[in-house]
Design a protein around this motif. Structure first.
Motif, mmCIF file in Angstrom:
data_model
loop_
_atom_site.group_PDB
_atom_site.id
_atom_site.type_symbol
_atom_site.label_atom_id
_atom_site.label_comp_id
_atom_site.label_asym_id
_atom_site.label_seq_id
_atom_site.Cartn_x
_atom_site.Cartn_y
_atom_site.Cartn_z
ATOM 1 N N HIS A 113 0.824 -1.209 0.000
ATOM 2 C CA HIS A 113 0.000 0.000 0.000
ATOM 3 C C HIS A 113 0.859 1.260 0.000
ATOM 4 O O HIS A 113 2.031 1.225 0.385
ATOM 5 N N HIS B 89 -4.491 4.496 2.919
ATOM 6 C CA HIS B 89 -4.719 3.561 1.817
ATOM 7 C C HIS B 89 -4.998 2.164 2.363
ATOM 8 O O HIS B 89 -6.017 1.537 2.040
ATOM 9 N N ASN C 37 -8.820 0.196 2.701
ATOM 10 C CA ASN C 37 -9.044 -1.098 2.059
ATOM 11 C C ASN C 37 -9.410 -2.181 3.067
ATOM 12 O O ASN C 37 -10.309 -2.998 2.833
ATOM 13 N N TYR D 7 -13.074 -1.830 4.407
ATOM 14 C CA TYR D 7 -14.060 -2.369 3.466
ATOM 15 C C TYR D 7 -14.005 -3.897 3.429
ATOM 16 O O TYR D 7 -15.036 -4.569 3.359
ATOM 17 N N GLY E 197 -1.664 -2.021 -3.879
ATOM 18 C CA GLY E 197 -2.878 -1.918 -3.080
ATOM 19 C C GLY E 197 -3.826 -3.080 -3.295
ATOM 20 O O GLY E 197 -3.822 -3.731 -4.347
ATOM 21 N N SER F 265 -6.972 -2.635 -3.401
ATOM 22 C CA SER F 265 -8.224 -2.023 -3.851
ATOM 23 C C SER F 265 -8.949 -2.830 -4.919
ATOM 24 O O SER F 265 -10.173 -2.947 -4.893
ATOM 25 N N VAL G 119 -10.457 -5.933 -3.271
ATOM 26 C CA VAL G 119 -11.554 -5.515 -2.394
ATOM 27 C C VAL G 119 -12.745 -5.042 -3.230
ATOM 28 O O VAL G 119 -13.900 -5.278 -2.863
ATOM 29 N N SER G 120 -12.480 -4.415 -4.360
ATOM 30 C CA SER G 120 -13.564 -3.992 -5.251
ATOM 31 C C SER G 120 -14.357 -5.204 -5.735
ATOM 32 O O SER G 120 -15.579 -5.141 -5.880
ATOM 33 N N HIS H 56 -10.285 -0.380 -9.906
ATOM 34 C CA HIS H 56 -11.461 -0.474 -9.042
ATOM 35 C C HIS H 56 -12.681 -0.929 -9.850
ATOM 36 O O HIS H 56 -13.418 -1.830 -9.435
#
Length: 239
Positions: free
Chosen positions: A84, A89, A93, A96, A141, A143, A146-147, A216
């Motif tokens: 990250h 940041h 993440n 979430y 990351g 992200s 996680v998205s 994302h």
């Protein structure tokens, strides 16, 4: 709009979600521990670590291959998921992932969820690379992965109630908001930001660091697709 908690209880211990959060935290602490000492390649040791193990689109696409590349560009798709760019940041993440990951893991099962998470992250990195395969800026990351979790959660529990912190300038309030609103707002922000970034690049404003919006968006859509493909058949009627 910051989610704090949902109202869907887990039927099992989210082992994979917890392990992923711990691994991300440990890697981030390692990055911080590297400090600002100069590296042999120039810049700090921490920066060299990101350049080596982050996903660089041109390396992944083969438009700027380097002889003897280590690690292999494909491997960086996975190593970058655990790195990250800063405290906010990684904290964002992991927040979430903690709120929404347990229920997706509950639905898919531990092993499937791990595969789902890694594939979502890999797909997100590829999606970002496709938008600019010549970019030399490394991406790091969780992200994208996680998205993917958010996309799956939206399909599974659109009407779950999410305790959410709403901030309007200096005013804030904690309210219950349906997941479809929280996650719908989130993806709209990604789409608008991605469009503005793409428009700026098309206008010749150059390449700048920042958020990988298309990772994302790609991760979110891939997560939806993977849920449909990977969900156990005995649960398919509930989709």
């Amino acid at each position: 709009m910051i989610p704090l908690k949902d109202d869907i209880p887990s039927r099992s211990v989210p082992i994979v979600t917890v392990v992923l959060i711990v691994l991300n935290a440990l890697v981030f602490l390692y990055q911080v521990a590297l400090g600002d000492d100069a590296s042999a390649r120039g810049g700090s040791v921490a920066q060299a670590f990101v350049l080596e193990f982050g996903v660089t689109p041109c390396r992944l696409a083969g438009t700027c291959p380097t002889p003897g590349d280590f690690p292999h560009p494909v491997l960086t798709v996975f190593t970058a998921m655990f790195m990250h760019g800063g405290l906010f940041h990684v904290a964002g993440n992991m927040l979430y992932l903690w709120i929404f990951g347990d229920n997706v893991e509950d639905t898919l099962g531990h092993a499937r969820f791990l595969v789902f998470y890694l594939l979502s992250g890999a797909g997100a990195a590829i999606a970002q690379t496709l938008t600019d395969p010549t970019s030399r800026l490394p991406m790091v990351g969780a992200s994208g992965a996680v998205s993917g979790v958010l996309g799956a959660y939206l399909l599974l529990f659109p009407y779950a109630s999410v305790l959410t912190l709403l901030i309007f300038g200096f005013f804030w309030r904690v309210v219950q908001v349906p997941a479809v609103i929280v996650l719908g707002f989130w993806i709209v922000v990604q789409l608008l930001s991605g469009y503005l970034t793409f428009s700026a690049a098309a206008a010749g404003r150059g390449e700048t660091g920042g958020v990988a919006w298309f990772a994302h968006i790609g991760g979110f859509l891939i997560g939806m697709l993977l849920l449909v493909l990977m969900r156990p058949r005995r649960q398919s009627a509930r989709l």
